[in-house]
Scaffold this motif. Structure first.
Motif, short mmCIF file in Angstrom:
data_model
loop_
_atom_site.label_atom_id
_atom_site.label_comp_id
_atom_site.label_asym_id
_atom_site.label_seq_id
_atom_site.Cartn_x
_atom_site.Cartn_y
_atom_site.Cartn_z
N GLY A 1 1.05 11.21 -35.88
CA GLY A 1 -0.12 11.17 -36.72
C GLY A 1 -0.50 9.71 -36.89
N ALA A 2 -1.79 9.44 -37.04
CA ALA A 2 -2.23 8.05 -37.13
C ALA A 2 -3.49 7.95 -37.97
N ALA A 3 -3.79 6.73 -38.40
CA ALA A 3 -5.02 6.45 -39.13
C ALA A 3 -5.54 5.09 -38.71
N THR A 4 -6.87 5.00 -38.57
CA THR A 4 -7.54 3.75 -38.25
C THR A 4 -8.57 3.48 -39.34
N LEU A 5 -8.55 2.26 -39.87
CA LEU A 5 -9.52 1.85 -40.89
C LEU A 5 -10.19 0.57 -40.42
N THR A 6 -11.52 0.59 -40.40
CA THR A 6 -12.32 -0.59 -40.07
C THR A 6 -13.27 -0.85 -41.23
N ILE A 7 -13.28 -2.08 -41.71
CA ILE A 7 -14.16 -2.46 -42.82
C ILE A 7 -14.99 -3.67 -42.39
N TYR A 8 -16.28 -3.51 -42.42
CA TYR A 8 -17.19 -4.62 -42.11
C TYR A 8 -17.43 -5.42 -43.39
N ILE A 9 -17.14 -6.72 -43.35
CA ILE A 9 -17.41 -7.62 -44.47
C ILE A 9 -18.86 -8.11 -44.36
N PHE A 10 -19.23 -8.52 -43.16
CA PHE A 10 -20.60 -8.88 -42.80
C PHE A 10 -20.95 -8.07 -41.56
N HIS A 11 -22.20 -8.07 -41.12
CA HIS A 11 -22.57 -7.27 -39.95
C HIS A 11 -21.92 -7.77 -38.66
N PHE A 12 -21.32 -8.96 -38.68
CA PHE A 12 -20.71 -9.54 -37.48
C PHE A 12 -19.21 -9.80 -37.65
N PHE A 13 -18.64 -9.54 -38.82
CA PHE A 13 -17.24 -9.87 -39.11
C PHE A 13 -16.59 -8.75 -39.90
N GLY A 14 -15.35 -8.42 -39.57
CA GLY A 14 -14.68 -7.36 -40.30
C GLY A 14 -13.17 -7.38 -40.16
N LEU A 15 -12.55 -6.41 -40.80
CA LEU A 15 -11.10 -6.21 -40.80
C LEU A 15 -10.81 -4.85 -40.19
N ASP A 16 -9.70 -4.76 -39.48
CA ASP A 16 -9.30 -3.44 -38.98
C ASP A 16 -7.80 -3.28 -39.05
N SER A 17 -7.37 -2.03 -39.15
CA SER A 17 -5.94 -1.72 -39.19
C SER A 17 -5.71 -0.37 -38.52
N HIS A 18 -4.52 -0.22 -37.99
CA HIS A 18 -4.15 1.02 -37.33
C HIS A 18 -2.67 1.30 -37.63
N TYR A 19 -2.38 2.50 -38.11
CA TYR A 19 -1.01 2.92 -38.39
C TYR A 19 -0.72 4.19 -37.60
N TYR B 1 5.35 8.17 -35.37
CA TYR B 1 5.87 9.01 -34.30
C TYR B 1 6.93 9.95 -34.85
N LEU B 2 6.78 11.24 -34.64
CA LEU B 2 7.77 12.22 -35.09
C LEU B 2 8.96 12.21 -34.13
N ALA B 3 10.10 12.61 -34.64
CA ALA B 3 11.33 12.60 -33.83
C ALA B 3 11.21 13.55 -32.63
N ALA B 4 11.71 13.07 -31.50
CA ALA B 4 11.73 13.87 -30.27
C ALA B 4 12.93 13.45 -29.44
N LYS B 5 13.44 14.39 -28.65
CA LYS B 5 14.58 14.10 -27.77
C LYS B 5 14.09 13.89 -26.35
N ASP B 6 14.74 12.96 -25.66
CA ASP B 6 14.41 12.72 -24.26
C ASP B 6 15.31 13.57 -23.37
N SER B 7 15.24 13.36 -22.07
CA SER B 7 16.00 14.17 -21.12
C SER B 7 17.51 13.97 -21.24
N ALA B 8 17.94 12.86 -21.87
CA ALA B 8 19.37 12.60 -22.09
C ALA B 8 19.80 13.03 -23.49
N GLN B 9 18.94 13.80 -24.20
CA GLN B 9 19.20 14.28 -25.55
C GLN B 9 19.32 13.16 -26.59
N THR B 10 18.68 12.01 -26.32
CA THR B 10 18.60 10.92 -27.28
C THR B 10 17.36 11.13 -28.13
#
Length: 128
Positions: free
Chosen positions: A44-62, A65-74
């Motif tokens: 699951g993820a979330a992306t947030l973008t905030i424009y401070i001015f029409h040409f400048f802004g802040l962004d973040s992405h979180y 990852y949920l637990a999963a096993k690989d082919s070696a059971q790790t």
């Protein structure tokens, strides 16, 4: 090789080039050198973008990852976070971000351990 498949649901904003909040759900797939799938983590993820001015802004992405096993059971589970600033010049966005990724890995026969990656992302995006 890694690849991701995403379903995006934008709750706020009209496009990637506006103040926006988008929630994501998807699968991150890891393959070995022969192309065989070794692990698939749902996330699951979330992306947030905030424009401070029409040409400048802040962004973040979180991303969680949920637990999963690989082919070696790790079993592996993790999270990633990036945040930064951007400057837009017409269709060109120049950005800089701080990024980190943390994983907890539990091999079948030994105790769990954690890995952490931290760094910076600098680049450009073209919107058209």
């Amino acid at each position: 090789t890694a690849s991701s498949y995403l379903f995006n649901l934008r709750f706020l904003g009209t496009s990637l080039q506006s103040t926006q909040l988008t929630l994501h759900y998807g699968v991150n797939q890891l393959e070995d050198a022969n192309g065989a799938v070794t692990r698939k983590n749902n996330f699951g993820a979330a992306t947030l973008t905030i424009y401070i001015f029409h040409f400048f802004g802040l962004d973040s992405h979180y991303r969680q990852y949920l637990a999963a096993k690989d082919s070696a059971q790790t079993e592996s589970a993790g999270q990633s976070l990036s945040y930064g600033v951007f400057l837009e010049l017409g269709l060109l966005r120049i950005f800089g971000r701080v990024a980190s990724e943390d994983w907890t890995v539990k091999p079948l026969s030994t105790s769990a351990y954690q890995t952490t990656s931290k760094g910076y992302e600098v680049g450009a995006q073209l919107f058209f």
